[in-house]
Structures are given as C-alpha cells and as structure tokens.
Design a protein around this motif. Structure first.
Motif, mmCIF file in Angstrom:
data_model
loop_
_atom_site.group_PDB
_atom_site.id
_atom_site.type_symbol
_atom_site.label_atom_id
_atom_site.label_comp_id
_atom_site.label_asym_id
_atom_site.label_seq_id
_atom_site.Cartn_x
_atom_site.Cartn_y
_atom_site.Cartn_z
ATOM 1 N N THR A 1 0.816 -1.207 0.000
ATOM 2 C CA THR A 1 0.000 0.000 0.000
ATOM 3 C C THR A 1 0.855 1.264 0.000
ATOM 4 O O THR A 1 0.321 2.359 0.109
ATOM 5 C CB THR A 1 -0.942 0.030 1.228
ATOM 6 N N ALA A 2 2.156 1.114 -0.161
ATOM 7 C CA ALA A 2 3.048 2.273 -0.115
ATOM 8 C C ALA A 2 2.939 3.153 -1.360
ATOM 9 O O ALA A 2 3.178 4.340 -1.305
ATOM 10 C CB ALA A 2 4.492 1.817 0.072
ATOM 11 N N ILE A 3 2.567 2.562 -2.478
ATOM 12 C CA ILE A 3 2.489 3.308 -3.729
ATOM 13 C C ILE A 3 1.026 3.517 -4.102
ATOM 14 O O ILE A 3 0.320 2.580 -4.444
ATOM 15 C CB ILE A 3 3.201 2.537 -4.870
ATOM 16 N N ALA A 4 0.571 4.749 -4.015
ATOM 17 C CA ALA A 4 -0.775 5.165 -4.431
ATOM 18 C C ALA A 4 -1.870 4.195 -4.016
ATOM 19 O O ALA A 4 -2.532 3.584 -4.846
ATOM 20 C CB ALA A 4 -0.805 5.369 -5.945
ATOM 21 N N PRO A 5 -2.082 4.022 -2.716
ATOM 22 C CA PRO A 5 -3.106 3.079 -2.269
ATOM 23 C C PRO A 5 -4.522 3.629 -2.494
ATOM 24 O O PRO A 5 -4.746 4.826 -2.470
ATOM 25 C CB PRO A 5 -2.822 2.936 -0.778
ATOM 26 N N THR A 6 -5.447 2.694 -2.679
ATOM 27 C CA THR A 6 -6.860 3.063 -2.728
ATOM 28 C C THR A 6 -7.427 2.861 -1.327
ATOM 29 O O THR A 6 -6.810 2.207 -0.483
ATOM 30 C CB THR A 6 -7.629 2.173 -3.718
ATOM 31 N N TRP A 7 -8.602 3.397 -1.078
ATOM 32 C CA TRP A 7 -9.228 3.213 0.233
ATOM 33 C C TRP A 7 -9.535 1.746 0.479
ATOM 34 O O TRP A 7 -9.471 1.265 1.615
ATOM 35 C CB TRP A 7 -10.485 4.066 0.361
ATOM 36 N N ASP A 8 -9.836 1.022 -0.583
ATOM 37 C CA ASP A 8 -10.097 -0.409 -0.449
ATOM 38 C C ASP A 8 -8.837 -1.134 0.027
ATOM 39 O O ASP A 8 -8.890 -1.966 0.934
ATOM 40 C CB ASP A 8 -10.571 -0.968 -1.796
ATOM 41 N N ILE B 1 -6.313 0.198 1.649
ATOM 42 C CA ILE B 1 -6.018 0.633 3.020
ATOM 43 C C ILE B 1 -6.905 -0.117 4.021
ATOM 44 O O ILE B 1 -6.435 -0.553 5.072
ATOM 45 C CB ILE B 1 -6.188 2.161 3.158
ATOM 46 N N GLY B 2 -8.183 -0.294 3.681
ATOM 47 C CA GLY B 2 -9.088 -1.054 4.553
ATOM 48 C C GLY B 2 -8.648 -2.497 4.715
ATOM 49 O O GLY B 2 -8.659 -3.048 5.818
ATOM 50 N N LYS B 3 -8.255 -3.120 3.591
ATOM 51 C CA LYS B 3 -7.779 -4.510 3.650
ATOM 52 C C LYS B 3 -6.506 -4.606 4.480
ATOM 53 O O LYS B 3 -6.346 -5.532 5.274
ATOM 54 C CB LYS B 3 -7.536 -5.049 2.244
ATOM 55 N N LEU B 4 -5.593 -3.638 4.294
ATOM 56 C CA LEU B 4 -4.356 -3.641 5.075
ATOM 57 C C LEU B 4 -4.669 -3.509 6.560
ATOM 58 O O LEU B 4 -4.076 -4.198 7.388
ATOM 59 C CB LEU B 4 -3.431 -2.511 4.638
#
Length: 152
Positions: A93-100, A102-105
């Motif tokens: 998720t370090a490179i241009a993450p989506t909210w989806d 980020i939620g999964k992470l």
C-alpha cells in the motif's frame, strides 16, 4: 507511455502515464514486497521442518511427555514470519493506495497483530511452565507443615 482505462459501458477515461522513474520505483517496491513475502514463507517452511524433526525424534522411540517444546519452536518461527508478512502488506500500500487497499491492510494488520500477540503470550506461558520446578498437580493439595509456636 499513455494508457486508457475502460469505465462502465464503452466510455474510456484517459489516465496520465507514469514517468520512467515512478514506474521503476513501483516495480522496485513490488519486487521488494515479493522478496519479503518469500522470506516469510521460507521462515514458516523452516519452522515446520524443524518442528517436524523434533516430533519424529520424540516419537522414535516414544519419549515425548509433552509437545510444548515442539509447539514453542513452531510458534517462534510463525511469529517471526508474521512480522515479515505484515511488512510486505505495508509495502503493497506504499504506492498510491486506494481506500479499499487501506481497509484490507488495516484488517490484515489487526488480524496478524492479534495472532502475533496471542502466539507471544502462549510462548511466554510455555517458557514459564518449563522453568517452574516439577510439581505434583493432583486435585488435592498437600497439607502445609505447621510451625511449632513457642509456648509461654
């Protein structure tokens, strides 16, 4: 380098192309993520092999009273591997993450952190149990010796 993304229906939405440096960084991070995930998987494999070795060694001839030592060995390797896997997930998720993403992470991090916490607690209890002197764990406690009190 310019590419198009299809949007619902036949519409096409133009997305700006990534520069050469950005593409290189993204590929590098993805390669690093794969490398770290592979290290985590390798650690789990090594832990399983070592635990299996101790299990077979304890079964031939049967001399295992408790499997706690074997479980501790495997738990240590699993806890270490979980740390590597979590690090790889963070990289994804370090490179241009989506909210989806980020939620999964977040969900993965909570689950892996909880697993790691409970593994650590169990290892701590097992170590403490190993260090305590062997005690009779019968249902009826032994009576304590009474001290003779001096009579006046």
């Amino acid at each position: 380098m310019h590419y198009l993304l299809q949007h619902q229906g036949s519409e096409e939405i133009a997305k700006p192309a990534l520069g050469g440096i950005e593409e290189t960084i993204i590929q590098g991070v993805q390669g690093l993520k794969l490398f770290i995930e592979s290290i985590g998987a390798l650690i789990i494999g090594i832990g399983v092999l070592i635990a299996l070795f101790y299990l077979v060694k304890g079964l031939i001839p049967p001399q295992v009273e408790s499997y706690n030592k074997i479980r501790l060995v495997l738990a240590r390797y699993l806890a270490l591997a979980l740390e590597f896997q979590l690090g790889a997930d963070i990289l994804s998720t370090a490179i241009a993450p989506t909210w989806d993403q980020i939620g999964k992470l977040g969900a993965i991090a909570v689950i892996r952190t909880a697993l790691n916490f409970f593994l650590a607690q169990e290892m701590k209890e097992e170590r403490k149990a190993e260090q305590e002197p062997a005690q009779d764990r019968g249902l009826v406690p032994e009576p304590k010796e009474k001290k003779d009190s001096p009579s006046a």
